[in-house]
Design an enzyme around this catalytic site. Sequence first.
Site, PDB file in Angstrom:
ATOM      1  N   HIS A 134      20.121  38.091  22.043  1.00  0.00           N
ATOM      2  CA  HIS A 134      20.766  36.777  21.839  1.00  0.00           C
ATOM      3  C   HIS A 134      22.225  36.833  22.309  1.00  0.00           C
ATOM      4  O   HIS A 134      22.717  35.896  22.954  1.00  0.00           O
ATOM      5  CB  HIS A 134      20.770  36.403  20.350  1.00  0.00           C
ATOM      6  CG  HIS A 134      19.421  36.143  19.757  1.00  0.00           C
ATOM      7  ND1 HIS A 134      19.022  36.679  18.561  1.00  0.00           N
ATOM      8  CD2 HIS A 134      18.393  35.367  20.184  1.00  0.00           C
ATOM      9  CE1 HIS A 134      17.792  36.256  18.269  1.00  0.00           C
ATOM     10  NE2 HIS A 134      17.385  35.464  19.239  1.00  0.00           N
ATOM     11  N   LYS A 145       9.145  28.241  10.510  1.00  0.00           N
ATOM     12  CA  LYS A 145       8.859  29.675  10.574  1.00  0.00           C
ATOM     13  C   LYS A 145       9.093  30.250   9.198  1.00  0.00           C
ATOM     14  O   LYS A 145       9.871  29.701   8.423  1.00  0.00           O
ATOM     15  CB  LYS A 145       9.852  30.379  11.514  1.00  0.00           C
ATOM     16  CG  LYS A 145       9.620  30.168  12.983  1.00  0.00           C
ATOM     17  CD  LYS A 145      10.624  30.995  13.765  1.00  0.00           C
ATOM     18  CE  LYS A 145      10.273  31.015  15.240  1.00  0.00           C
ATOM     19  NZ  LYS A 145      11.209  31.842  16.001  1.00  0.00           N
ATOM     20  N   ARG A 183      11.789  35.273  28.059  1.00  0.00           N
ATOM     21  CA  ARG A 183      11.307  36.648  28.204  1.00  0.00           C
ATOM     22  C   ARG A 183      10.000  36.685  28.980  1.00  0.00           C
ATOM     23  O   ARG A 183       9.882  37.321  29.993  1.00  0.00           O
ATOM     24  CB  ARG A 183      11.066  37.275  26.813  1.00  0.00           C
ATOM     25  CG  ARG A 183      12.303  37.689  26.100  1.00  0.00           C
ATOM     26  CD  ARG A 183      12.078  37.819  24.624  1.00  0.00           C
ATOM     27  NE  ARG A 183      11.787  36.520  24.043  1.00  0.00           N
ATOM     28  CZ  ARG A 183      11.720  36.272  22.755  1.00  0.00           C
ATOM     29  NH1 ARG A 183      11.855  37.249  21.891  1.00  0.00           N
ATOM     30  NH2 ARG A 183      11.491  35.058  22.318  1.00  0.00           N
ATOM     31  N   SER A 205      13.651  38.994  17.386  1.00  0.00           N
ATOM     32  CA  SER A 205      13.986  39.056  15.957  1.00  0.00           C
ATOM     33  C   SER A 205      12.785  39.541  15.158  1.00  0.00           C
ATOM     34  O   SER A 205      12.943  40.279  14.179  1.00  0.00           O
ATOM     35  CB  SER A 205      14.409  37.681  15.444  1.00  0.00           C
ATOM     36  OG  SER A 205      15.579  37.247  16.084  1.00  0.00           O
TER      37      SER A 205
HETATM   38  P1  ADP Z   1      13.617  30.118  18.163  1.00  0.00           P
HETATM   39  O1  ADP Z   1      12.935  30.150  16.823  1.00  0.00           O
HETATM   40  O2  ADP Z   1      14.374  28.859  18.411  1.00  0.00           O
HETATM   41  O3  ADP Z   1      12.761  30.521  19.328  1.00  0.00           O
HETATM   42  P2  ADP Z   1      15.002  32.667  18.351  1.00  0.00           P
HETATM   43  O4  ADP Z   1      16.153  33.071  17.508  1.00  0.00           O
HETATM   44  O5  ADP Z   1      13.763  33.482  18.259  1.00  0.00           O
HETATM   45  O6  ADP Z   1      14.808  31.153  18.005  1.00  0.00           O
HETATM   46  O7  ADP Z   1      15.450  32.643  19.873  1.00  0.00           O
HETATM   47  C1  ADP Z   1      16.478  31.806  20.304  1.00  0.00           C
HETATM   48  C2  ADP Z   1      16.467  31.751  21.816  1.00  0.00           C
HETATM   49  O8  ADP Z   1      16.778  33.043  22.330  1.00  0.00           O
HETATM   50  C3  ADP Z   1      15.131  31.367  22.440  1.00  0.00           C
HETATM   51  O9  ADP Z   1      15.372  30.603  23.606  1.00  0.00           O
HETATM   52  C4  ADP Z   1      14.516  32.687  22.829  1.00  0.00           C
HETATM   53  O10 ADP Z   1      13.623  32.550  23.927  1.00  0.00           O
HETATM   54  C5  ADP Z   1      15.781  33.438  23.245  1.00  0.00           C
HETATM   55  N1  ADP Z   1      15.569  34.874  23.146  1.00  0.00           N
HETATM   56  C6  ADP Z   1      15.221  35.595  22.065  1.00  0.00           C
HETATM   57  N2  ADP Z   1      15.099  36.903  22.370  1.00  0.00           N
HETATM   58  C7  ADP Z   1      15.370  37.002  23.700  1.00  0.00           C
HETATM   59  C8  ADP Z   1      15.378  38.080  24.639  1.00  0.00           C
HETATM   60  N3  ADP Z   1      15.037  39.306  24.273  1.00  0.00           N
HETATM   61  N4  ADP Z   1      15.713  37.799  25.898  1.00  0.00           N
HETATM   62  C9  ADP Z   1      16.002  36.541  26.284  1.00  0.00           C
HETATM   63  N5  ADP Z   1      15.995  35.481  25.467  1.00  0.00           N
HETATM   64  C10 ADP Z   1      15.680  35.701  24.196  1.00  0.00           C
END
Ligand code: ADP
Length: 161
Positions: A17, A41, A90, A128
């Site tokens: 992030h 979630k 990803r 995460s």
């Molecule tokens: P959400 O529940 O909104 O998907 P996340 O916290 O899981 O929230 O992710 C927020 C954003 O960060 C999303 O666009 C997700 O695709 C991106 N993201 C999470 N991990 C990675 C990673 N390893 N590489 C690139 N983007 C990521």
Amino acid sequence: MRIAVYPGSFDPVTYAHLDIAERASRVFDRVVMAVFDRPKKNLLFTTEERLDLLREAAQGLRGVEVASYSTLTVDFARSVGACALVRGLRTVSDFEAEFQMAQINQSLDATIEVVLLAAGRQYGHISSSVVREMAGLGRDPVEFAPPHVVAALRQKFAQRG
Ligand code: ADP
């Protein structure tokens, strides 16, 4: 002043992030990392906790700020004067979900552009959920998240027993 909102659950924030936020900050004048208050979630951390962890993690990033919101993402973006939403990609499955969400947001507010950044080379495997799972199984995810996040995970799982 070009402002972007980078929204997410950030449950908890990872190095991936922070990489996306740092790269977005080179394209925009200001990036607001925005914790969505009520994603559909099962969350490990409360909104306040996610926000605090994110605030500490983003401290060193120039041009990056932190906030939380509970409205539609485009409405929050408009309220801070943003011209774009930033999201990370990803995998192909990320692409499908992000593409659909981008089109929904476009129909909600066509003035806010969605910018999708490809995962950084060293970060594509980080999520995460992996971080939470590792910590829950007793392994500190030190390669994936900053030390204060690792400490918070430890504490959280110790409380849960
Ligand atoms: P959400 O529940 O909104 O998907 P996340 O916290 O899981 O929230 O992710 C927020 C954003 O960060 C999303 O666009 C997700 O695709 C991106 N993201 C999470 N991990 C990675 C990673 N390893 N590489 C690139 N983007 C990521």
